[in-house]
Design a protein around this motif. Sequence first.
Motif, PDB file in Angstrom:
ATOM      1  N   GLY A   1       2.162 -31.589 -10.382  1.00 19.15           N
ATOM      2  CA  GLY A   1       1.744 -30.197 -10.463  1.00 19.15           C
ATOM      3  C   GLY A   1       2.118 -29.653 -11.833  1.00 19.15           C
ATOM      4  N   VAL A   2       1.259 -28.813 -12.394  1.00 20.51           N
ATOM      5  CA  VAL A   2       1.473 -28.327 -13.757  1.00 20.51           C
ATOM      6  C   VAL A   2       1.583 -26.798 -13.766  1.00 20.51           C
ATOM      7  N   ALA A   3       2.454 -26.289 -14.620  1.00 16.34           N
ATOM      8  CA  ALA A   3       2.485 -24.846 -14.899  1.00 16.34           C
ATOM      9  C   ALA A   3       2.264 -24.697 -16.384  1.00 16.34           C
ATOM     10  N   GLU A   4       1.162 -24.076 -16.756  1.00 15.50           N
ATOM     11  CA  GLU A   4       0.892 -23.966 -18.190  1.00 15.50           C
ATOM     12  C   GLU A   4       0.634 -22.519 -18.566  1.00 15.50           C
ATOM     13  N   SER A   5       1.145 -22.167 -19.731  1.00 15.21           N
ATOM     14  CA  SER A   5       0.943 -20.819 -20.215  1.00 15.21           C
ATOM     15  C   SER A   5       0.186 -20.871 -21.536  1.00 15.21           C
ATOM     16  N   VAL A   6       0.829 -21.380 -22.578  1.00 15.82           N
ATOM     17  CA  VAL A   6       0.225 -21.376 -23.909  1.00 15.82           C
ATOM     18  C   VAL A   6      -1.084 -22.160 -23.954  1.00 15.82           C
ATOM     19  N   THR A   7      -1.208 -23.203 -23.143  1.00 14.24           N
ATOM     20  CA  THR A   7      -2.403 -24.049 -23.163  1.00 14.24           C
ATOM     21  C   THR A   7      -3.501 -23.518 -22.247  1.00 14.24           C
ATOM     22  N   GLY A   8      -3.193 -22.526 -21.426  1.00 16.81           N
ATOM     23  CA  GLY A   8      -4.214 -21.786 -20.692  1.00 16.81           C
ATOM     24  C   GLY A   8      -5.088 -22.573 -19.736  1.00 16.81           C
ATOM     25  N   GLY A   9      -4.752 -23.836 -19.441  1.00 13.62           N
ATOM     26  CA  GLY A   9      -5.575 -24.635 -18.532  1.00 13.62           C
ATOM     27  C   GLY A   9      -6.006 -25.958 -19.144  1.00 13.62           C
ATOM     28  N   LEU A  10      -5.685 -26.133 -20.428  1.00 12.25           N
ATOM     29  CA  LEU A  10      -6.116 -27.361 -21.116  1.00 12.25           C
ATOM     30  C   LEU A  10      -5.516 -28.621 -20.512  1.00 12.25           C
ATOM     31  N   VAL A  11      -4.260 -28.534 -20.065  1.00 11.33           N
ATOM     32  CA  VAL A  11      -3.632 -29.729 -19.494  1.00 11.33           C
ATOM     33  C   VAL A  11      -4.384 -30.145 -18.238  1.00 11.33           C
ATOM     34  N   GLY A  12      -4.663 -29.172 -17.366  1.00  9.14           N
ATOM     35  CA  GLY A  12      -5.429 -29.465 -16.157  1.00  9.14           C
ATOM     36  C   GLY A  12      -6.822 -29.974 -16.489  1.00  9.14           C
TER      37      GLY A  12
ATOM     38  N   PHE B   1      -3.255 -35.652  -9.219  1.00  2.49           N
ATOM     39  CA  PHE B   1      -3.133 -34.293  -9.749  1.00  2.49           C
ATOM     40  C   PHE B   1      -3.398 -33.270  -8.650  1.00  2.49           C
ATOM     41  N   ARG B   2      -2.385 -32.435  -8.352  1.00  2.00           N
ATOM     42  CA  ARG B   2      -2.511 -31.447  -7.277  1.00  2.00           C
ATOM     43  C   ARG B   2      -3.111 -30.142  -7.791  1.00  2.00           C
ATOM     44  N   GLY B   3      -2.801 -29.806  -9.019  1.00  2.00           N
ATOM     45  CA  GLY B   3      -3.336 -28.567  -9.563  1.00  2.00           C
ATOM     46  C   GLY B   3      -2.458 -28.040 -10.674  1.00  2.00           C
ATOM     47  N   SER B   4      -2.870 -26.899 -11.184  1.00  2.00           N
ATOM     48  CA  SER B   4      -2.128 -26.284 -12.290  1.00  2.00           C
ATOM     49  C   SER B   4      -2.111 -24.777 -12.091  1.00  2.00           C
ATOM     50  N   ILE B   5      -0.968 -24.179 -12.355  1.00  2.00           N
ATOM     51  CA  ILE B   5      -0.880 -22.722 -12.330  1.00  2.00           C
ATOM     52  C   ILE B   5      -0.898 -22.249 -13.775  1.00  2.00           C
ATOM     53  N   VAL B   6      -1.991 -21.580 -14.136  1.00  2.42           N
ATOM     54  CA  VAL B   6      -2.077 -21.026 -15.480  1.00  2.42           C
ATOM     55  C   VAL B   6      -1.545 -19.602 -15.406  1.00  2.42           C
ATOM     56  N   SER B   7      -0.279 -19.457 -15.743  1.00  3.90           N
ATOM     57  CA  SER B   7       0.386 -18.152 -15.616  1.00  3.90           C
ATOM     58  C   SER B   7       0.411 -17.503 -16.990  1.00  3.90           C
ATOM     59  N   TYR B   8      -0.702 -16.856 -17.332  1.00  2.00           N
ATOM     60  CA  TYR B   8      -0.812 -16.324 -18.688  1.00  2.00           C
ATOM     61  C   TYR B   8      -0.039 -15.008 -18.815  1.00  2.00           C
ATOM     62  N   ALA B   9      -0.201 -14.140 -17.835  1.00  2.00           N
ATOM     63  CA  ALA B   9       0.541 -12.873 -17.858  1.00  2.00           C
ATOM     64  C   ALA B   9       1.991 -13.132 -17.427  1.00  2.00           C
ATOM     65  N   ASN B  10       2.916 -12.445 -18.075  1.00  2.00           N
ATOM     66  CA  ASN B  10       4.326 -12.701 -17.788  1.00  2.00           C
ATOM     67  C   ASN B  10       4.704 -12.418 -16.340  1.00  2.00           C
ATOM     68  N   ASP B  11       4.190 -11.311 -15.794  1.00  2.00           N
ATOM     69  CA  ASP B  11       4.611 -10.982 -14.430  1.00  2.00           C
ATOM     70  C   ASP B  11       4.032 -11.971 -13.417  1.00  2.00           C
ATOM     71  N   VAL B  12       2.939 -12.686 -13.794  1.00  4.85           N
ATOM     72  CA  VAL B  12       2.452 -13.765 -12.929  1.00  4.85           C
ATOM     73  C   VAL B  12       3.471 -14.893 -12.902  1.00  4.85           C
ATOM     74  N   LYS B  13       4.043 -15.204 -14.084  1.00  6.88           N
ATOM     75  CA  LYS B  13       5.097 -16.227 -14.128  1.00  6.88           C
ATOM     76  C   LYS B  13       6.269 -15.804 -13.240  1.00  6.88           C
ATOM     77  N   PHE B  14       6.735 -14.572 -13.420  1.00  9.04           N
ATOM     78  CA  PHE B  14       7.916 -14.122 -12.680  1.00  9.04           C
ATOM     79  C   PHE B  14       7.660 -14.194 -11.177  1.00  9.04           C
ATOM     80  N   ALA B  15       6.465 -13.734 -10.766  1.00  7.11           N
ATOM     81  CA  ALA B  15       6.171 -13.661  -9.338  1.00  7.11           C
ATOM     82  C   ALA B  15       5.967 -15.057  -8.736  1.00  7.11           C
ATOM     83  N   LEU B  16       5.141 -15.883  -9.384  1.00  8.17           N
ATOM     84  CA  LEU B  16       4.792 -17.167  -8.779  1.00  8.17           C
ATOM     85  C   LEU B  16       5.929 -18.179  -8.851  1.00  8.17           C
ATOM     86  N   PHE B  17       6.744 -18.088  -9.869  1.00 12.32           N
ATOM     87  CA  PHE B  17       7.774 -19.109 -10.037  1.00 12.32           C
ATOM     88  C   PHE B  17       9.175 -18.592  -9.725  1.00 12.32           C
ATOM     89  N   ASP B  18       9.250 -17.417  -9.061  1.00 14.06           N
ATOM     90  CA  ASP B  18      10.557 -16.846  -8.728  1.00 14.06           C
ATOM     91  C   ASP B  18      11.484 -16.799  -9.939  1.00 14.06           C
TER      92      ASP B  18
END
Lengths: 410, 410
Positions: free
Chosen positions: B279-290, B303-320
């Motif tokens: 599973g991938v969490a990508e921010s700067v690459t915006g989905g390129l890894v997936g 490959f299960r999927g990727s969370i593209v957490s571009y906005a900061n509060d998405v990172k905080f919320a989804l990844f605790d």
Amino acid sequence: MRCEVVAVGTELLLGQIVDTNSSWIGEQLAANGIDSYHQTKVGDNLERIVGAIRSALQRSDAVIVCGGLGPTHDDITREAIADVMGVPLELDEHVANAIRAMFAARSRPMPENNLRQALVPRGAVVIEQRRGTAPGLICPVDAKVIYAAPGVPHELFEMMERAILPDLRNRAGETHVIVSRVLRTWGDSESGLAARLADRIERLEIQGTPTLAFLASGIEGIKIRLTAKAVDLAAAHALLAEEEVALRAELGDQVFGVDDQTMESVVLAMLRSKGLTLGVAESVTGGLVGARLTAVPDASDVFRGSIVSYANDVKFALFDMRPGPVVSADAARAMATGARRVLGAAVGLSLTGVAGPSEQDGRAPGTLFVGTDIGGEVEVNELMLTPHRDQMRQIAVISALNLLRLRLEL
Amino acid sequence: MRCEVVAVGTELLLGQIVDTNSSWIGEQLAANGIDSYHQTKVGDNLERIVGAIRSALQRSDAVIVCGGLGPTHDDITREAIADVMGVPLELDEHVANAIRAMFAARSRPMPENNLRQALVPRGAVVIEQRRGTAPGLICPVDAKVIYAAPGVPHELFEMMERAILPDLRNRAGETHVIVSRVLRTWGDSESGLAARLADRIERLEIQGTPTLAFLASGIEGIKIRLTAKAVDLAAAHALLAEEEVALRAELGDQVFGVDDQTMESVVLAMLRSKGLTLGVAESVTGGLVGARLTAVPDASDVFRGSIVSYANDVKFALFDMRPGPVVSADAARAMATGARRVLGAAVGLSLTGVAGPSEQDGRAPGTLFVGTDIGGEVEVNELMLTPHRDQMRQIAVISALNLLRLRLEL
């Protein structure tokens, strides 16, 4: 003014790399009113590079030598040009320091062979390198000129536009200006566009300028390039503006952008102007939609993120979906709404489909469902695209963003 | 035996079409042990085509002229070859009848200009056309030879394989074979590799075969291409195998793949062989890894999927995550672990960084943090890449996957 291109590299002759640089240079020369009658590829061999440059210089006023400027032992374009000029190579301390500084900035030791890139034929002018290490060169030979530019495309493009084309135009004493404008379209095939615009094309052929050319460009859309030649910029732009009005009248909302406006930059701008944010759920495209959106530097104020739910149970869990076929209108609907909710966005966009090679959920490769959720109002569209995996994924991205664009335009 | 390629067509010079034919021919010539040192593009102009063929024939034993064989007024390759041979063109009744029959079979009237395609220089041998209308030509010039082949790729390919390559090999009395192998590396620059392999390169230059060439290929890694010439396939492969062993001994785990193996296909294969999912969490690459991972057709079992957490509060919320700087080792750690948990994967990979143009969290463009979580064991690496947005994102993808590869190799 005649200018030739000499592309250097054994890998080009062996077909390991397709020489797209020469094609791009040819396009730029034509757009700048400079004749180009020959392009040559030659390997990393001193005698043959020298021979190719000499032949080109006999036939033309200018030669652009592309490639062979790197640090390694087979990069010998500098030596070849010095030979043609009949001058020695000298170390340019300014360039050498720039290369040293670049390595230092990355905290990496500099292999000594990098300083080969600071060797300059006596009498040549250095074109500063702004992206890599090897500078370009402007090398006068009597009344003619040899340019050397790197083979790395983005380095070449930048150097051509900043230094080589202006210098060429200046030498050519070019007084006419040639200006291009690209209208980007989505919705019709290249031949479909040609048929729709047949009357217009015939009229332009009689008129002589602007000229019109089509270019299918995958995820970039189908481009219509207008090129006008006139006595000054104002007159050229007036010709382009008049033709743009006529084409837009014929093509309507198929025209999504002009010049460098990509589908994703247009969609982001529309969302921004409406004060909306975007969340994406993508499956078949695996992250491509997010990657394209975030290639636009200021995407972060609109784009919240993307959930790439490749595994089915990830879709079910993250989007509160009932287990079932994932290539379906229902799945696209749940994913669009789920993206909006999970990512805290005003607008949700979803893509689920089959890129192939095998079918999935009884659906053929090329199948795409696109969901758009704007503030809770959901629409789903089903499309049948090409069954070729790579192209299918590319076309899926622009098709989905286009559907969102059309909804936002209402 | 030396053979050159002359590609004919003004559209090639203008960059409206990229000349992939010459690249393909170059590859075929190399694979058949025929040297090819020049490739030329020239427009639809009689004098210049004649000049290009004459120059090529002076340097080489054979010339393949590609394009300009169609029915229209600007298809003048036949005229140019007849001029070089110093012979007239004559209508070949057999070819003319075949063209007439082709139109009749399609129940279409034949525009008279189609018979131009039946014109053959006196003394030339016709290569039957099996897919279109214009035949190819084998045109002897003293002890040398000019081949003419259509510019339509599938017609060219068929005619090359059936007639031109066999004729060339026959004339060459060729018994050697040439085989290439590409080692893909990551970890050192092109110049760094050259420095490390300096002794080896010198030895190969004395030895003559295999040859070695570097090619920096962005997200595809830095390629080292080995090309061996030998009396038969077995001997050529033995040379390549021996050299591969020597290079691997020097470069160690910098070599990540061979030939078409990409970094993502290698990482997916390693995970698969260990029974692990990703599973991938990508921010700067915006989905390129997936996007890169899912470009590999069988990615879905790993490959299960990727969370593209571009906005900061998405990172905080989804990844605790505790709110704080998102370009940081702590964020990379939380994202890697979060990706593993949210996506239900055995392995989590995260990327957070600054693509530019502006700095973020006080970090300069080019900064990248990569987190890898293998079954709960988390590591974070900090890298400084190029500050140019597009390249930074591309290099970030291969760098992050490479870090995961190195951990999986332990």
